[in-house]
Design a protein around this motif. Structure first.
Motif, PDB file in Angstrom:
ATOM      1  N   LEU A  70       0.831  -1.207   0.000  1.00 55.89           N
ATOM      2  CA  LEU A  70       0.000   0.000   0.000  1.00 55.89           C
ATOM      3  C   LEU A  70       0.861   1.252   0.000  1.00 55.89           C
ATOM      4  O   LEU A  70       0.590   2.212  -0.739  1.00 55.89           O
ATOM      5  N   ALA A  71       1.911   1.247   0.823  1.00 51.22           N
ATOM      6  CA  ALA A  71       2.813   2.408   0.868  1.00 51.22           C
ATOM      7  C   ALA A  71       3.461   2.648  -0.489  1.00 51.22           C
ATOM      8  O   ALA A  71       3.566   3.797  -0.955  1.00 51.22           O
ATOM      9  N   ALA A  72       3.898   1.570  -1.127  1.00 50.34           N
ATOM     10  CA  ALA A  72       4.515   1.712  -2.450  1.00 50.34           C
ATOM     11  C   ALA A  72       3.523   2.286  -3.455  1.00 50.34           C
ATOM     12  O   ALA A  72       3.869   3.154  -4.270  1.00 50.34           O
ATOM     13  N   PHE A  73       2.292   1.806  -3.397  1.00 54.13           N
ATOM     14  CA  PHE A  73       1.245   2.304  -4.298  1.00 54.13           C
ATOM     15  C   PHE A  73       1.012   3.796  -4.087  1.00 54.13           C
ATOM     16  O   PHE A  73       0.951   4.571  -5.053  1.00 54.13           O
ATOM     17  N   LEU A  74       0.883   4.221  -2.840  1.00 50.61           N
ATOM     18  CA  LEU A  74       0.604   5.628  -2.553  1.00 50.61           C
ATOM     19  C   LEU A  74       1.802   6.517  -2.866  1.00 50.61           C
ATOM     20  O   LEU A  74       1.638   7.642  -3.365  1.00 50.61           O
ATOM     21  N   ASN A  75       3.001   6.035  -2.590  1.00 48.17           N
ATOM     22  CA  ASN A  75       4.186   6.831  -2.901  1.00 48.17           C
ATOM     23  C   ASN A  75       4.380   6.981  -4.401  1.00 48.17           C
ATOM     24  O   ASN A  75       4.890   8.010  -4.871  1.00 48.17           O
ATOM     25  N   ASP A  76       3.977   5.969  -5.158  1.00 50.29           N
ATOM     26  CA  ASP A  76       4.087   6.045  -6.624  1.00 50.29           C
ATOM     27  C   ASP A  76       2.953   6.862  -7.241  1.00 50.29           C
ATOM     28  O   ASP A  76       3.051   7.260  -8.405  1.00 50.29           O
ATOM     29  N   ASN A  77       1.881   7.074  -6.462  1.00 50.95           N
ATOM     30  CA  ASN A  77       0.711   7.815  -6.952  1.00 50.95           C
ATOM     31  C   ASN A  77       0.357   8.909  -5.946  1.00 50.95           C
ATOM     32  O   ASN A  77      -0.639   8.810  -5.217  1.00 50.95           O
ATOM     33  N   PRO A  78       1.154   9.964  -5.888  1.00 50.07           N
ATOM     34  CA  PRO A  78       0.986  10.983  -4.834  1.00 50.07           C
ATOM     35  C   PRO A  78      -0.328  11.735  -4.887  1.00 50.07           C
ATOM     36  O   PRO A  78      -0.704  12.368  -3.895  1.00 50.07           O
ATOM     37  N   GLU A  79      -1.058  11.680  -6.014  1.00 51.35           N
ATOM     38  CA  GLU A  79      -2.347  12.360  -6.104  1.00 51.35           C
ATOM     39  C   GLU A  79      -3.494  11.496  -5.577  1.00 51.35           C
ATOM     40  O   GLU A  79      -4.622  11.979  -5.429  1.00 51.35           O
ATOM     41  N   THR A  80      -3.215  10.232  -5.291  1.00 51.74           N
ATOM     42  CA  THR A  80      -4.265   9.321  -4.846  1.00 51.74           C
ATOM     43  C   THR A  80      -4.555   9.509  -3.362  1.00 51.74           C
ATOM     44  O   THR A  80      -3.645   9.641  -2.543  1.00 51.74           O
ATOM     45  N   ARG A  81      -5.841   9.517  -3.011  1.00 56.65           N
ATOM     46  CA  ARG A  81      -6.287   9.606  -1.624  1.00 56.65           C
ATOM     47  C   ARG A  81      -7.073   8.339  -1.282  1.00 56.65           C
ATOM     48  O   ARG A  81      -7.864   7.857  -2.108  1.00 56.65           O
ATOM     49  N   VAL A  82      -6.849   7.813  -0.112  1.00 60.65           N
ATOM     50  CA  VAL A  82      -7.557   6.602   0.317  1.00 60.65           C
ATOM     51  C   VAL A  82      -8.090   6.794   1.731  1.00 60.65           C
ATOM     52  O   VAL A  82      -7.611   7.650   2.482  1.00 60.65           O
ATOM     53  N   GLU A 118     -12.993 -18.189  14.825  1.00 62.25           N
ATOM     54  CA  GLU A 118     -12.420 -17.980  13.497  1.00 62.25           C
ATOM     55  C   GLU A 118     -13.113 -16.837  12.773  1.00 62.25           C
ATOM     56  O   GLU A 118     -12.461 -15.966  12.173  1.00 62.25           O
ATOM     57  N   GLY A 119     -14.453 -16.809  12.843  1.00 61.94           N
ATOM     58  CA  GLY A 119     -15.197 -15.747  12.194  1.00 61.94           C
ATOM     59  C   GLY A 119     -14.899 -14.390  12.792  1.00 61.94           C
ATOM     60  O   GLY A 119     -14.716 -13.402  12.077  1.00 61.94           O
ATOM     61  N   ARG A 120     -14.844 -14.339  14.120  1.00 66.43           N
ATOM     62  CA  ARG A 120     -14.529 -13.062  14.773  1.00 66.43           C
ATOM     63  C   ARG A 120     -13.131 -12.576  14.389  1.00 66.43           C
ATOM     64  O   ARG A 120     -12.909 -11.377  14.196  1.00 66.43           O
ATOM     65  N   GLN A 121     -12.197 -13.498  14.261  1.00 66.29           N
ATOM     66  CA  GLN A 121     -10.840 -13.124  13.875  1.00 66.29           C
ATOM     67  C   GLN A 121     -10.822 -12.517  12.472  1.00 66.29           C
ATOM     68  O   GLN A 121     -10.143 -11.505  12.221  1.00 66.29           O
ATOM     69  N   GLN A 122     -11.580 -13.117  11.551  1.00 67.01           N
ATOM     70  CA  GLN A 122     -11.621 -12.579  10.196  1.00 67.01           C
ATOM     71  C   GLN A 122     -12.289 -11.214  10.146  1.00 67.01           C
ATOM     72  O   GLN A 122     -11.938 -10.369   9.309  1.00 67.01           O
ATOM     73  N   ASN A 123     -13.232 -10.967  11.034  1.00 66.56           N
ATOM     74  CA  ASN A 123     -13.935  -9.687  11.032  1.00 66.56           C
ATOM     75  C   ASN A 123     -13.105  -8.548  11.611  1.00 66.56           C
ATOM     76  O   ASN A 123     -13.402  -7.380  11.345  1.00 66.56           O
ATOM     77  N   ARG A 124     -12.084  -8.879  12.401  1.00 67.53           N
ATOM     78  CA  ARG A 124     -11.185  -7.836  12.923  1.00 67.53           C
ATOM     79  C   ARG A 124     -10.175  -7.498  11.831  1.00 67.53           C
ATOM     80  O   ARG A 124      -9.133  -8.129  11.702  1.00 67.53           O
ATOM     81  N   ARG A 125     -10.489  -6.491  11.026  1.00 68.57           N
ATOM     82  CA  ARG A 125      -9.671  -6.199   9.861  1.00 68.57           C
ATOM     83  C   ARG A 125      -9.712  -4.708   9.536  1.00 68.57           C
ATOM     84  O   ARG A 125     -10.525  -3.969  10.091  1.00 68.57           O
ATOM     85  N   VAL A 126      -8.853  -4.312   8.604  1.00 68.14           N
ATOM     86  CA  VAL A 126      -8.865  -2.956   8.057  1.00 68.14           C
ATOM     87  C   VAL A 126      -8.836  -3.071   6.542  1.00 68.14           C
ATOM     88  O   VAL A 126      -8.039  -3.828   5.977  1.00 68.14           O
ATOM     89  N   GLU A 127      -9.729  -2.339   5.893  1.00 65.29           N
ATOM     90  CA  GLU A 127      -9.763  -2.299   4.439  1.00 65.29           C
ATOM     91  C   GLU A 127      -9.341  -0.917   3.972  1.00 65.29           C
ATOM     92  O   GLU A 127      -9.410   0.065   4.721  1.00 65.29           O
ATOM     93  N   VAL A 128      -8.890  -0.832   2.725  1.00 69.12           N
ATOM     94  CA  VAL A 128      -8.502   0.445   2.147  1.00 69.12           C
ATOM     95  C   VAL A 128      -9.368   0.717   0.934  1.00 69.12           C
ATOM     96  O   VAL A 128      -9.604  -0.172   0.108  1.00 69.12           O
ATOM     97  N   VAL A 129      -9.891   1.936   0.838  1.00 71.55           N
ATOM     98  CA  VAL A 129     -10.792   2.329  -0.249  1.00 71.55           C
ATOM     99  C   VAL A 129     -10.234   3.584  -0.910  1.00 71.55           C
ATOM    100  O   VAL A 129      -9.932   4.574  -0.232  1.00 71.55           O
ATOM    101  N   VAL A 130     -10.084   3.543  -2.226  1.00 75.81           N
ATOM    102  CA  VAL A 130      -9.626   4.718  -2.975  1.00 75.81           C
ATOM    103  C   VAL A 130     -10.785   5.723  -3.075  1.00 75.81           C
ATOM    104  O   VAL A 130     -11.885   5.371  -3.497  1.00 75.81           O
ATOM    105  N   THR A 131     -10.529   6.951  -2.676  1.00 77.33           N
ATOM    106  CA  THR A 131     -11.576   7.984  -2.723  1.00 77.33           C
ATOM    107  C   THR A 131     -11.333   9.041  -3.791  1.00 77.33           C
ATOM    108  O   THR A 131     -12.264   9.715  -4.213  1.00 77.33           O
ATOM    109  N   SER A 132     -10.075   9.204  -4.199  1.00 79.59           N
ATOM    110  CA  SER A 132      -9.756  10.218  -5.202  1.00 79.59           C
ATOM    111  C   SER A 132      -8.406   9.911  -5.819  1.00 79.59           C
ATOM    112  O   SER A 132      -7.501   9.418  -5.152  1.00 79.59           O
ATOM    113  N   THR A 133      -8.274  10.210  -7.114  1.00 81.00           N
ATOM    114  CA  THR A 133      -6.992  10.073  -7.785  1.00 81.00           C
ATOM    115  C   THR A 133      -6.482  11.414  -8.279  1.00 81.00           C
ATOM    116  O   THR A 133      -5.615  11.505  -9.130  1.00 81.00           O
TER     117      THR A 133
END
Length: 300
Positions: free
Chosen positions: A213-225, A284-299
């Motif tokens: 994710l860091a590599a993606f954002l550093n390569d695309n400085p105009e992108t907001r997530v 197992e289900g509770r473990q999978q639900n404890r997560r963080v997702e990333v969503v692109v909001t602007s490029t």
């Protein structure tokens, strides 16, 4: 005395189903690794211990509805098509269930999950001029995910190289990693993060998803997530929304402080337990639900 240079491995290329994310990867230039090559025989399984360069990868397949045998069948077919000869294969009951599973050296949770009633195992070998190479594959499933554990052990004078994989989205678009997932779908799950119940502290460790994710954002400085935190269903909704936001904030801080991402590119929000990926009735289900997702909001 001149030292012989390490030789590169030939490529082993596999296509994984659906949207698959790398949750663990490691290499060792020289080690020993033991592969079960028989079912559990009452007091143990026959083990084949090999020496060489090791590469290990664990992949998680999102929204997987099949079983472990179906997941294995595709992988086995691709491996054999590239010249590997089968050594041993079995499924959960025929392998020996609990005993067989714990005879193996398997990457632990949360990267790899093994359902003791639904897993498949396969070992293959390839003869080469430098010696014999071995591939061990374990597949399983849990909740809404499939799990793939792959170990490649090659002659010691070869450079350890992980299996080259590609994955495909449900619409057939190739998705290689989180960077591709963000570019194609505009969202990705940071599947290798680790949080305990009730905690917003990101456990210490290496997180390939955050480096991607860091590599993606550093390569695309105009992108907001926006980083979106999720929790299991233990506790009140208000408390879980606060906790999920705190988890997203912890990931945001790590990306900024440890990986050099611009703070202006990152937002953080939380939705608590309102968007589960698995049933909260199981650990197992509770473990999978404890997560963080990333969503692109602007490029822009």
């Amino acid at each position: 005395m001149a030292l012989a240079a390490a030789l590169p491995l030939h490529a082993l290329e596999l296509e994984l189903p659906g949207v698959s994310e790398l949750s663990h990867e490691e290499t060792e230039s020289a080690t020993y690794y033991s592969l079960p090559v028989s079912p559990w025989l009452g007091t143990g399984a026959e083990m084949m211990t090999v020496e060489g360069a090791l590469a290990r990868q664990v992949w998680q397949v999102q929204d997987y509805s099949g079983n472990s045998a179906q997941l294995m069948a595709s992988l086995r077919g691709q491996i054999e098509a590239q010249g590997y000869a089968p050594v041993f294969a079995c499924d959960a009951t025929l392998c020996g269930g609990f005993d067989f599973r714990f005879a193996m050296d398997v990457t632990p949770e949360p990267a790899m999950h093994v359902d003791l009633g639904d897993y498949s195992y396969f070992v293959a070998q390839l003869e080469g001029e430098a010696g014999t190479e071995y591939v061990g594959v374990l597949t399983s499933r849990g909740g809404l995910r499939g799990y793939i554990h792959m170990v490649r052990i090659s002659p010691a004078d070869m450079i350890p190289v992980s299996v080259a994989v590609s994955t495909r989205s449900p619409d057939g678009d190739e998705i290689v990693d989180i960077r591709e997932s963000l570019a194609v779908q505009g969202t990705a799950t940071l599947a290798d993060l680790s949080f305990s119940t009730g905690s917003s502290t990101l456990a210490e460790g290496d997180y390939p998803s955050l480096m991607d994710l860091a590599a993606f954002l550093n390569d695309n400085p105009e992108t907001r997530v926006v980083l979106v935190g999720h929790t299991d269903a233990e506790g009140s909704l208000e408390g879980n929304i606060a906790l999920s936001r705190a988890r997203a904030e912890a990931v945001r801080a790590f990306l900024i402080q440890s990986l050099g991402v611009s703070a202006a590119q990152l937002g953080a929000e939380g939705v608590g337990y309102l968007a589960p990926r698995a049933n909260n009735a199981s650990d197992e289900g509770r473990q999978q639900n404890r997560r963080v997702e990333v969503v692109v909001t602007s490029t822009r």
